[in-house]
Design a protein around this motif. Structure first.
Motif, PDB file in Angstrom:
ATOM      1  N   ASP A   1       0.829  -1.214   0.000  1.00 12.28           N
ATOM      2  CA  ASP A   1       0.000   0.000   0.000  1.00 12.28           C
ATOM      3  C   ASP A   1       0.862   1.263   0.000  1.00 12.28           C
ATOM      4  O   ASP A   1       0.557   2.244  -0.673  1.00 12.28           O
ATOM      5  CB  ASP A   1      -0.925   0.032   1.221  1.00 12.28           C
ATOM      6  N   ARG A   2       1.939   1.237   0.773  1.00 16.01           N
ATOM      7  CA  ARG A   2       2.874   2.374   0.796  1.00 16.01           C
ATOM      8  C   ARG A   2       3.476   2.614  -0.583  1.00 16.01           C
ATOM      9  O   ARG A   2       3.591   3.750  -1.023  1.00 16.01           O
ATOM     10  CB  ARG A   2       4.014   2.069   1.781  1.00 16.01           C
ATOM     11  N   GLU A   3       3.853   1.535  -1.247  1.00 18.30           N
ATOM     12  CA  GLU A   3       4.418   1.676  -2.598  1.00 18.30           C
ATOM     13  C   GLU A   3       3.378   2.230  -3.572  1.00 18.30           C
ATOM     14  O   GLU A   3       3.698   3.045  -4.435  1.00 18.30           O
ATOM     15  CB  GLU A   3       4.920   0.325  -3.106  1.00 18.30           C
ATOM     16  N   GLN A   4       2.139   1.782  -3.441  1.00 22.63           N
ATOM     17  CA  GLN A   4       1.098   2.303  -4.330  1.00 22.63           C
ATOM     18  C   GLN A   4       0.991   3.815  -4.146  1.00 22.63           C
ATOM     19  O   GLN A   4       0.940   4.559  -5.111  1.00 22.63           O
ATOM     20  CB  GLN A   4      -0.267   1.653  -4.019  1.00 22.63           C
ATOM     21  N   ARG A   5       0.984   4.249  -2.891  1.00 24.41           N
ATOM     22  CA  ARG A   5       0.810   5.677  -2.587  1.00 24.41           C
ATOM     23  C   ARG A   5       2.043   6.504  -2.940  1.00 24.41           C
ATOM     24  O   ARG A   5       1.945   7.574  -3.518  1.00 24.41           O
ATOM     25  CB  ARG A   5       0.515   5.848  -1.089  1.00 24.41           C
ATOM     26  N   LEU A   6       3.223   6.010  -2.521  1.00 32.01           N
ATOM     27  CA  LEU A   6       4.433   6.846  -2.597  1.00 32.01           C
ATOM     28  C   LEU A   6       5.244   6.627  -3.877  1.00 32.01           C
ATOM     29  O   LEU A   6       6.111   7.427  -4.201  1.00 32.01           O
ATOM     30  CB  LEU A   6       5.322   6.599  -1.373  1.00 32.01           C
ATOM     31  N   ILE A   7       4.961   5.556  -4.585  1.00 29.30           N
ATOM     32  CA  ILE A   7       5.667   5.320  -5.848  1.00 29.30           C
ATOM     33  C   ILE A   7       4.690   5.380  -7.027  1.00 29.30           C
ATOM     34  O   ILE A   7       4.759   6.267  -7.864  1.00 29.30           O
ATOM     35  CB  ILE A   7       6.434   3.981  -5.823  1.00 29.30           C
ATOM     36  N   TRP A   8       3.761   4.452  -7.058  1.00 29.88           N
ATOM     37  CA  TRP A   8       2.907   4.339  -8.258  1.00 29.88           C
ATOM     38  C   TRP A   8       1.954   5.512  -8.427  1.00 29.88           C
ATOM     39  O   TRP A   8       1.557   5.838  -9.531  1.00 29.88           O
ATOM     40  CB  TRP A   8       2.169   2.993  -8.266  1.00 29.88           C
ATOM     41  N   GLN A   9       1.565   6.159  -7.338  1.00 35.96           N
ATOM     42  CA  GLN A   9       0.705   7.343  -7.460  1.00 35.96           C
ATOM     43  C   GLN A   9       1.511   8.637  -7.537  1.00 35.96           C
ATOM     44  O   GLN A   9       0.944   9.731  -7.517  1.00 35.96           O
ATOM     45  CB  GLN A   9      -0.298   7.406  -6.303  1.00 35.96           C
ATOM     46  N   ARG A  10       2.842   8.533  -7.637  1.00 39.86           N
ATOM     47  CA  ARG A  10       3.665   9.755  -7.743  1.00 39.86           C
ATOM     48  C   ARG A  10       4.538   9.791  -8.988  1.00 39.86           C
ATOM     49  O   ARG A  10       4.945  10.863  -9.419  1.00 39.86           O
ATOM     50  CB  ARG A  10       4.563   9.888  -6.517  1.00 39.86           C
ATOM     51  N   GLU A  11       4.835   8.623  -9.530  1.00 44.02           N
ATOM     52  CA  GLU A  11       5.720   8.569 -10.700  1.00 44.02           C
ATOM     53  C   GLU A  11       4.885   8.593 -11.989  1.00 44.02           C
ATOM     54  O   GLU A  11       3.666   8.402 -11.959  1.00 44.02           O
ATOM     55  CB  GLU A  11       6.559   7.285 -10.649  1.00 44.02           C
ATOM     56  N   TRP A  12       5.570   8.784 -13.114  1.00 40.10           N
ATOM     57  CA  TRP A  12       4.913   8.732 -14.425  1.00 40.10           C
ATOM     58  C   TRP A  12       4.703   7.267 -14.811  1.00 40.10           C
ATOM     59  O   TRP A  12       5.640   6.479 -14.786  1.00 40.10           O
ATOM     60  CB  TRP A  12       5.775   9.440 -15.465  1.00 40.10           C
ATOM     61  N   ILE A  13       3.467   6.934 -15.164  1.00 38.78           N
ATOM     62  CA  ILE A  13       3.106   5.540 -15.428  1.00 38.78           C
ATOM     63  C   ILE A  13       2.704   5.377 -16.900  1.00 38.78           C
ATOM     64  O   ILE A  13       1.870   6.135 -17.413  1.00 38.78           O
ATOM     65  CB  ILE A  13       1.940   5.104 -14.496  1.00 38.78           C
ATOM     66  N   TYR A  14       3.291   4.374 -17.537  1.00 37.71           N
ATOM     67  CA  TYR A  14       3.031   4.095 -18.950  1.00 37.71           C
ATOM     68  C   TYR A  14       1.565   3.713 -19.165  1.00 37.71           C
ATOM     69  O   TYR A  14       1.022   2.879 -18.431  1.00 37.71           O
ATOM     70  CB  TYR A  14       3.937   2.938 -19.395  1.00 37.71           C
ATOM     71  N   ALA A  15       0.929   4.339 -20.168  1.00 38.31           N
ATOM     72  CA  ALA A  15      -0.483   4.049 -20.439  1.00 38.31           C
ATOM     73  C   ALA A  15      -0.704   3.654 -21.892  1.00 38.31           C
ATOM     74  O   ALA A  15      -1.798   3.817 -22.423  1.00 38.31           O
ATOM     75  CB  ALA A  15      -1.342   5.260 -20.070  1.00 38.31           C
ATOM     76  N   GLY A  16       0.347   3.171 -22.562  1.00 37.23           N
ATOM     77  CA  GLY A  16       0.172   2.643 -23.914  1.00 37.23           C
ATOM     78  C   GLY A  16       0.699   3.589 -24.983  1.00 37.23           C
ATOM     79  O   GLY A  16       1.158   4.693 -24.706  1.00 37.23           O
ATOM     80  N   ARG A  17       0.629   3.126 -26.215  1.00 35.99           N
ATOM     81  CA  ARG A  17       1.105   3.903 -27.356  1.00 35.99           C
ATOM     82  C   ARG A  17      -0.013   4.822 -27.852  1.00 35.99           C
ATOM     83  O   ARG A  17      -1.168   4.409 -27.930  1.00 35.99           O
ATOM     84  CB  ARG A  17       1.528   2.946 -28.474  1.00 35.99           C
ATOM     85  N   LEU A  18       0.368   6.031 -28.196  1.00 33.36           N
ATOM     86  CA  LEU A  18      -0.621   6.983 -28.699  1.00 33.36           C
ATOM     87  C   LEU A  18      -1.344   6.421 -29.928  1.00 33.36           C
ATOM     88  O   LEU A  18      -2.558   6.575 -30.076  1.00 33.36           O
ATOM     89  CB  LEU A  18       0.063   8.316 -29.047  1.00 33.36           C
ATOM     90  N   SER A  19      -0.611   5.703 -30.792  1.00 33.87           N
ATOM     91  CA  SER A  19      -1.236   5.170 -32.007  1.00 33.87           C
ATOM     92  C   SER A  19      -2.254   4.067 -31.706  1.00 33.87           C
ATOM     93  O   SER A  19      -3.020   3.673 -32.573  1.00 33.87           O
ATOM     94  CB  SER A  19      -0.167   4.656 -32.976  1.00 33.87           C
ATOM     95  N   ASP A  20      -2.268   3.577 -30.462  1.00 32.04           N
ATOM     96  CA  ASP A  20      -3.259   2.568 -30.080  1.00 32.04           C
ATOM     97  C   ASP A  20      -4.452   3.194 -29.335  1.00 32.04           C
ATOM     98  O   ASP A  20      -5.312   2.470 -28.816  1.00 32.04           O
ATOM     99  CB  ASP A  20      -2.614   1.484 -29.203  1.00 32.04           C
ATOM    100  N   LEU A  21      -4.461   4.529 -29.257  1.00 29.91           N
ATOM    101  CA  LEU A  21      -5.588   5.239 -28.631  1.00 29.91           C
ATOM    102  C   LEU A  21      -6.279   6.047 -29.731  1.00 29.91           C
ATOM    103  O   LEU A  21      -5.818   7.133 -30.111  1.00 29.91           O
ATOM    104  CB  LEU A  21      -5.065   6.180 -27.527  1.00 29.91           C
ATOM    105  N   PRO A  22      -7.385   5.528 -30.286  1.00 28.05           N
ATOM    106  CA  PRO A  22      -8.009   6.212 -31.425  1.00 28.05           C
ATOM    107  C   PRO A  22      -8.530   7.597 -31.035  1.00 28.05           C
ATOM    108  O   PRO A  22      -8.856   7.843 -29.869  1.00 28.05           O
ATOM    109  CB  PRO A  22      -9.178   5.287 -31.786  1.00 28.05           C
ATOM    110  N   LYS A  23      -8.606   8.478 -32.009  1.00 24.90           N
ATOM    111  CA  LYS A  23      -9.220   9.790 -31.774  1.00 24.90           C
ATOM    112  C   LYS A  23     -10.699   9.607 -31.471  1.00 24.90           C
ATOM    113  O   LYS A  23     -11.338   8.718 -32.016  1.00 24.90           O
ATOM    114  CB  LYS A  23      -9.058  10.664 -33.020  1.00 24.90           C
ATOM    115  N   GLY A  24     -11.239  10.482 -30.576  1.00 24.80           N
ATOM    116  CA  GLY A  24     -12.655  10.417 -30.252  1.00 24.80           C
ATOM    117  C   GLY A  24     -13.012   9.219 -29.395  1.00 24.80           C
ATOM    118  O   GLY A  24     -14.065   8.601 -29.567  1.00 24.80           O
ATOM    119  N   VAL A  25     -12.120   8.912 -28.443  1.00 26.56           N
ATOM    120  CA  VAL A  25     -12.360   7.749 -27.575  1.00 26.56           C
ATOM    121  C   VAL A  25     -11.970   8.095 -26.150  1.00 26.56           C
ATOM    122  O   VAL A  25     -11.033   8.865 -25.914  1.00 26.56           O
ATOM    123  CB  VAL A  25     -11.520   6.547 -28.099  1.00 26.56           C
ATOM    124  N   MET A  26     -12.726   7.562 -25.158  1.00 29.37           N
ATOM    125  CA  MET A  26     -12.220   7.593 -23.778  1.00 29.37           C
ATOM    126  C   MET A  26     -12.130   6.168 -23.254  1.00 29.37           C
ATOM    127  O   MET A  26     -12.916   5.298 -23.621  1.00 29.37           O
ATOM    128  CB  MET A  26     -13.048   8.495 -22.875  1.00 29.37           C
TER     129      MET A  26
END
Ligand code: FES
Ligand SMILES: [Fe+2]
Length: 374
Positions: free
Chosen positions: A28-53
């Motif tokens: 839980d500490r790591e989730q709060r102090l590392i994963w919720q504070r660092e930059w996290i990869y969310a995929g390639r832009l080309s795999d996120l179509p325009k007009g999508v959430m």
């Protein structure tokens, strides 16, 4: 330039304590102090179509990743300011507004502003401007999307330097193959394995055949006893091989702007703790990313990236190119799970790092620094 002496540790420090790899409070500490504070990869832009959430998870927090019909990327916490409902349950089309599925409050997709409270008619004490969506920071780097849920995110700065892939057309590469594996190990076990090659001779016969220096249990020539900056470096791969494929041959045109050193290394890594590493070869690249799904489980995703011209070749099969790294990755996955099971022994309290494990030592320092910070 580092010398062998400066790379290798001059002592054998202890590892992290065993509970770091399974204790729920540590996690839980790591989730709060590392994963919720660092930059996290969310995929390639080309795999996120325009007009999508798309709903995604960052350090256990629900986030909506939005791409407007014009192509702009924004992100918000996936929680409504009315009574907290989740706003986005599955990937869906996105226009100008994000509408809550519970009581239909709507927000501007471009900046999260509250536009309407639908049937509800608030009294004067309710200030609409103070009830926009909570923003999540977005960075685009080399065609990849990174998210940061911290209130005041630090600048995006991968550990091995942002410019290592500047001679590759990274932003133009497209995903040709993807592999997802659920590993029965703590996320740090994966990174520790990534950070040393002492396991290479025993675990990776195919990789050691391709990259001869790995047979010595080291990651690069500077770790060799007696190495000096004047020692000439050879090609990292066996004779005749130029890239990380089963036969060592490129899967398409070699990227034209690489330096001689980049071609000789044949695998150029950028490490982005805690979320991913990107490795660029002379003909393709690969992103390997992690999401902790519990103290002892980690979801790993590997994506193989190719130039459009490579993908367009007659009969091109990206899955075949992926075969080589998949063999290596499966071997590492098995090693990581074996490591996790052994850490669970009631007699194991902590271990010792060997001098060649200098990168694990640095990684442990990186983790402990962040956990210190309140
Ligand atoms: S919780 Fe979203 S509109 Fe009510
Ligand atoms: Fe390995």
């Amino acid at each position: 330039m580092a010398t062998a002496q400066s790379l290798l540790l001059d002592h054998c420090p202890p590892t992290l304590p065993a509970e770091a790899y399974y204790d729920a409070r540590w996690y839980d500490r790591e989730q709060r102090l590392i994963w919720q504070r660092e930059w996290i990869y969310a995929g390639r832009l080309s795999d996120l179509p325009k007009g999508v959430m798309r709903p995604v998870t960052v350090g256990g927090a629900g986030v909506i990743l939005c791409r407007s019909p014009e192509g702009d990327v924004t992100a918000y916490h996936n929680t409504c300011r009315h009574r907290g409902s989740e706003l986005c349950r599955a990937e869906q089309p996105l226009g100008k507004m994000i509408r809550c599925p519970y009581h239909a409050w709507s927000y501007a997709a471009a900046d999260g502003r509250l536009l309407s409270t639908a049937q509800a008619t608030p009294t004067e004490d309710f200030d609409k401007t103070g009830h926009g969506l909570f923003p999540v920071a977005v960075t685009l780097w080399n065609g990849s999307v990174f998210l940061n849920v911290a209130d005041a995110p630090k600048p995006f700065a991968p550990d091995l330097g942002l410019n290592a892939h500047d001679n590759w057309p990274m932003a133009d590469l497209v995903t040709g193959h993807r592999l997802v594996r659920d590993l029965a190990c703590n996320w740090k076990v994966f990174w520790e394995n990534y950070n040393e090659c002492l396991h290479c001779p025993g675990i990776h016969p195919e990789l050691c055949d391709l990259v001869p220096v790995y047979r010595e249990g080291i990651m690069s020539e500077p770790e060799r006893p007696g190495w000096t900056p004047e020692t000439p470096t050879g090609h990292a791969l066996r004779d005749g091989a130029v890239t990380w494929t089963l036969d060592g041959q490129p899967c398409g045109p070699v990227f034209p702007d690489l330096t001689e050193a980049e071609r000789k290394t044949a695998a150029n890594f950028v490490t982005i703790y805690p979320t991913a590493f990107v490795v660029a070869h002379v003909d393709y690249a690969r992103v390997v990313s992690l999401v902790p799904t519990g103290p002892e489980t980690t979801r790993l995703t590997a994506e193989w990236l190719f130039a459009p011209a490579t993908m367009a070749q007659d009969g091109f099969d990206p899955a075949r190119v992926a075969d080589f790294a998949t063999i290596v990755l499966d071997q590492d996955a098995e090693a990581a799970e074996m490591n996790q099971r052994g850490i669970r022994s009631p007699r194991y309290a902590s271990g010792r790092l060997m001098p060649q494990e200098f990168d694990i030592y640095r990684f442990h320092g990186w983790v402990l620094d962040r956990l210190k910070d309140n």
